[in-house]
Design an enzyme around this catalytic site. Sequence first.
Site, PDB file in Angstrom:
ATOM      1  N   ASP A   1       7.550   1.214   9.842  1.00 54.37           N
ATOM      2  CA  ASP A   1       8.769   0.898   9.088  1.00 54.37           C
ATOM      3  C   ASP A   1       8.740   1.389   7.642  1.00 54.37           C
ATOM      4  O   ASP A   1       9.556   0.954   6.830  1.00 54.37           O
ATOM      5  CB  ASP A   1       8.992  -0.622   9.076  1.00 54.37           C
ATOM      6  CG  ASP A   1       9.073  -1.197  10.476  1.00 54.37           C
ATOM      7  OD1 ASP A   1       9.600  -0.511  11.362  1.00 54.37           O
ATOM      8  OD2 ASP A   1       8.591  -2.327  10.680  1.00 54.37           O
TER       9      ASP A   1
ATOM     10  N   ASN B   1      -0.665  -2.252  -1.266  1.00 55.83           N
ATOM     11  CA  ASN B   1      -1.655  -3.340  -1.295  1.00 55.83           C
ATOM     12  C   ASN B   1      -1.933  -3.918   0.090  1.00 55.83           C
ATOM     13  O   ASN B   1      -3.034  -4.403   0.342  1.00 55.83           O
ATOM     14  CB  ASN B   1      -1.146  -4.438  -2.239  1.00 55.83           C
ATOM     15  CG  ASN B   1      -1.843  -5.751  -2.015  1.00 55.83           C
ATOM     16  OD1 ASN B   1      -3.003  -5.937  -2.391  1.00 55.83           O
ATOM     17  ND2 ASN B   1      -1.151  -6.694  -1.360  1.00 55.83           N
TER      18      ASN B   1
ATOM     19  N   TYR C   1     -13.456  -1.062   8.109  1.00 54.44           N
ATOM     20  CA  TYR C   1     -12.829  -1.365   6.812  1.00 54.44           C
ATOM     21  C   TYR C   1     -13.333  -0.412   5.725  1.00 54.44           C
ATOM     22  O   TYR C   1     -12.543   0.192   4.989  1.00 54.44           O
ATOM     23  CB  TYR C   1     -13.132  -2.814   6.442  1.00 54.44           C
ATOM     24  CG  TYR C   1     -12.524  -3.260   5.134  1.00 54.44           C
ATOM     25  CD1 TYR C   1     -11.178  -3.581   5.045  1.00 54.44           C
ATOM     26  CD2 TYR C   1     -13.307  -3.358   3.993  1.00 54.44           C
ATOM     27  CE1 TYR C   1     -10.625  -4.000   3.839  1.00 54.44           C
ATOM     28  CE2 TYR C   1     -12.764  -3.773   2.782  1.00 54.44           C
ATOM     29  CZ  TYR C   1     -11.419  -4.103   2.719  1.00 54.44           C
ATOM     30  OH  TYR C   1     -10.874  -4.509   1.528  1.00 54.44           O
TER      31      TYR C   1
ATOM     32  N   LYS D   1     -11.194   2.449   3.630  1.00 51.56           N
ATOM     33  CA  LYS D   1     -11.014   2.424   2.174  1.00 51.56           C
ATOM     34  C   LYS D   1     -11.573   3.693   1.525  1.00 51.56           C
ATOM     35  O   LYS D   1     -11.013   4.194   0.550  1.00 51.56           O
ATOM     36  CB  LYS D   1     -11.665   1.175   1.588  1.00 51.56           C
ATOM     37  CG  LYS D   1     -10.995  -0.136   2.032  1.00 51.56           C
ATOM     38  CD  LYS D   1      -9.542  -0.216   1.602  1.00 51.56           C
ATOM     39  CE  LYS D   1      -8.940  -1.592   1.878  1.00 51.56           C
ATOM     40  NZ  LYS D   1      -7.540  -1.714   1.434  1.00 51.56           N
TER      41      LYS D   1
HETATM   42  N1  LIG Z   1      -9.622 -10.197  -1.158  1.00 47.61           N
HETATM   43  C1  LIG Z   1     -10.550  -9.391  -1.636  1.00 47.61           C
HETATM   44  O1  LIG Z   1     -11.610  -9.854  -2.141  1.00 47.61           O
HETATM   45  C2  LIG Z   1     -10.336  -7.905  -1.610  1.00 47.61           C
HETATM   46  C3  LIG Z   1     -11.326  -7.080  -2.165  1.00 47.61           C
HETATM   47  C4  LIG Z   1     -11.134  -5.702  -2.179  1.00 47.61           C
HETATM   48  C5  LIG Z   1      -9.969  -5.164  -1.662  1.00 47.61           C
HETATM   49  N2  LIG Z   1      -9.025  -5.991  -1.107  1.00 47.61           N
HETATM   50  C6  LIG Z   1      -7.789  -5.357  -0.598  1.00 47.61           C
HETATM   51  O2  LIG Z   1      -6.687  -5.934  -1.264  1.00 47.61           O
HETATM   52  C7  LIG Z   1      -5.544  -5.930  -0.419  1.00 47.61           C
HETATM   53  C8  LIG Z   1      -4.954  -7.326  -0.319  1.00 47.61           C
HETATM   54  O3  LIG Z   1      -5.953  -8.198   0.189  1.00 47.61           O
HETATM   55  P1  LIG Z   1      -5.776  -9.798   0.213  1.00 47.61           P
HETATM   56  O4  LIG Z   1      -7.135 -10.363   0.070  1.00 47.61           O
HETATM   57  O5  LIG Z   1      -4.706 -10.223  -0.747  1.00 47.61           O
HETATM   58  O6  LIG Z   1      -5.299 -10.005   1.719  1.00 47.61           O
HETATM   59  P2  LIG Z   1      -4.234 -11.025   2.358  1.00 47.61           P
HETATM   60  O7  LIG Z   1      -4.132 -12.255   1.537  1.00 47.61           O
HETATM   61  O8  LIG Z   1      -4.612 -11.137   3.788  1.00 47.61           O
HETATM   62  O9  LIG Z   1      -2.850 -10.223   2.245  1.00 47.61           O
HETATM   63  C9  LIG Z   1      -2.636  -9.040   2.972  1.00 47.61           C
HETATM   64  C10 LIG Z   1      -1.152  -8.746   3.035  1.00 47.61           C
HETATM   65  O10 LIG Z   1      -0.970  -7.519   3.791  1.00 47.61           O
HETATM   66  C11 LIG Z   1       0.000  -7.740   4.808  1.00 47.61           C
HETATM   67  N3  LIG Z   1      -0.235  -6.885   5.977  1.00 47.61           N
HETATM   68  C12 LIG Z   1      -1.371  -6.816   6.733  1.00 47.61           C
HETATM   69  N4  LIG Z   1      -1.194  -5.911   7.720  1.00 47.61           N
HETATM   70  C13 LIG Z   1       0.066  -5.417   7.609  1.00 47.61           C
HETATM   71  C14 LIG Z   1       0.829  -4.448   8.346  1.00 47.61           C
HETATM   72  N5  LIG Z   1       0.342  -3.798   9.392  1.00 47.61           N
HETATM   73  N6  LIG Z   1       2.091  -4.202   7.933  1.00 47.61           N
HETATM   74  C15 LIG Z   1       2.608  -4.837   6.879  1.00 47.61           C
HETATM   75  N7  LIG Z   1       1.943  -5.765   6.134  1.00 47.61           N
HETATM   76  C16 LIG Z   1       0.683  -6.051   6.501  1.00 47.61           C
HETATM   77  C17 LIG Z   1      -0.151  -9.210   5.149  1.00 47.61           C
HETATM   78  O11 LIG Z   1       0.997  -9.655   5.811  1.00 47.61           O
HETATM   79  P3  LIG Z   1       0.942 -10.770   6.987  1.00 47.61           P
HETATM   80  O12 LIG Z   1       1.114 -12.059   6.267  1.00 47.61           O
HETATM   81  O13 LIG Z   1       2.086 -10.433   7.873  1.00 47.61           O
HETATM   82  O14 LIG Z   1      -0.388 -10.640   7.667  1.00 47.61           O
HETATM   83  C18 LIG Z   1      -0.337  -9.826   3.755  1.00 47.61           C
HETATM   84  O15 LIG Z   1       0.899  -9.983   3.102  1.00 47.61           O
HETATM   85  C19 LIG Z   1      -6.019  -5.372   0.928  1.00 47.61           C
HETATM   86  O16 LIG Z   1      -5.725  -3.990   0.998  1.00 47.61           O
HETATM   87  C20 LIG Z   1      -7.525  -5.592   0.879  1.00 47.61           C
HETATM   88  O17 LIG Z   1      -8.229  -4.677   1.689  1.00 47.61           O
HETATM   89  C21 LIG Z   1      -9.192  -7.340  -1.069  1.00 47.61           C
END
Ligand SMILES: NC(=O)c1ccc[n+]([C@@H]2O[C@H](COP(=O)([O-])OP(=O)(O)OC[C@H]3O[C@@H](n4cnc5c(N)ncnc54)[C@H](OP(=O)(O)O)[C@@H]3O)[C@@H](O)[C@H]2O)c1
Length: 227
Positions: free
Chosen positions: A47, A68, A131, A135
């Site tokens: 989409d 993100n 993962y 990345k």
């Molecule tokens: N948390 C950390 O410590 C950390 C560290 C390094 C990098 N990151 C990166 O930061 C980003 C955000 O992480 P977060 O920890 O905030 O994760 P999160 O709380 O799980 O949020 C992820 C978001 O992405 C959406 N999403 C997942 N798959 C999708 C898809 N196929 N299409 C559309 N939306 C989708 C989710 O929607 P739904 O609610 O529908 O699932 C949610 O809104 C990610 O790219 C992650 O790899 C995170």
Amino acid sequence: MIDLRGRVVLVTGAGGTIGAGISARFADAGAVVVRHLGRADGDLRTDAARIVDEAVARHGRLDAVVNNAGVQPVEPLPDMTIEQWRSVVDTNLTGPFAVTQAAARHLGRGGSITHIASIEGSHPAPGHAHYAASKAALIMHARAAALEYGPRGIRVNTVSPGLVARPGIEEQWPEGVARWQAAAPLGRLGTPEDIGNACVFLASDLASWITGHDLVVDGGVTARPTW
Ligand SMILES: NC(=O)c1ccc[n+]([C@@H]2O[C@H](COP(=O)([O-])OP(=O)(O)OC[C@H]3O[C@@H](n4cnc5c(N)ncnc54)[C@H](OP(=O)(O)O)[C@@H]3O)[C@@H](O)[C@H]2O)c1
């Protein structure tokens, strides 16, 4: 304070922990923030064009995108299925590819795209082969896109966060939190706003000569000696 009044920014996955912090910091800077909240708002792999086109139709312009949205399942490599591998790579790499391509059709000179990568793009963790690979590829996608979109004045960068706090993480994963706090020179987990600050900077005119760059935001953890 960076002033982004008059700019329109699309943030994907804004319903998640880090996406909420990124959105909040753009709003603080005065930008109009279009929040793609998650899968209910559209799956990025299928989409992307609709999500971007709706943002432009609603606000008449698009100045910046933060890719993100992502998934982070833990699945040990010996037992990983091809479906599990594809799911992570499709969401974390193919999604941003599709959003970037759709958004670049609308961005003018000074436009900016930022992918949220991870320090795992260079420092993999167990159970995260898909993962980490997604990345690492995302960081390289940004560099390749910087090369091809640069002549149009569009910049493409990545932000690579370290471990970011979410509600309940200290109860769910006390060992990991303690290990992180001991390893990080700044002695704390990141906040979603720490990541948002880096994204706001990269989308602003202060970063107008920065493209193809990976900005590590990790409290210094990857500065440690590895041996
Ligand atoms: N948390 C950390 O410590 C950390 C560290 C390094 C990098 N990151 C990166 O930061 C980003 C955000 O992480 P977060 O920890 O905030 O994760 P999160 O709380 O799980 O949020 C992820 C978001 O992405 C959406 N999403 C997942 N798959 C999708 C898809 N196929 N299409 C559309 N939306 C989708 C989710 O929607 P739904 O609610 O529908 O699932 C949610 O809104 C990610 O790219 C992650 O790899 C995170």
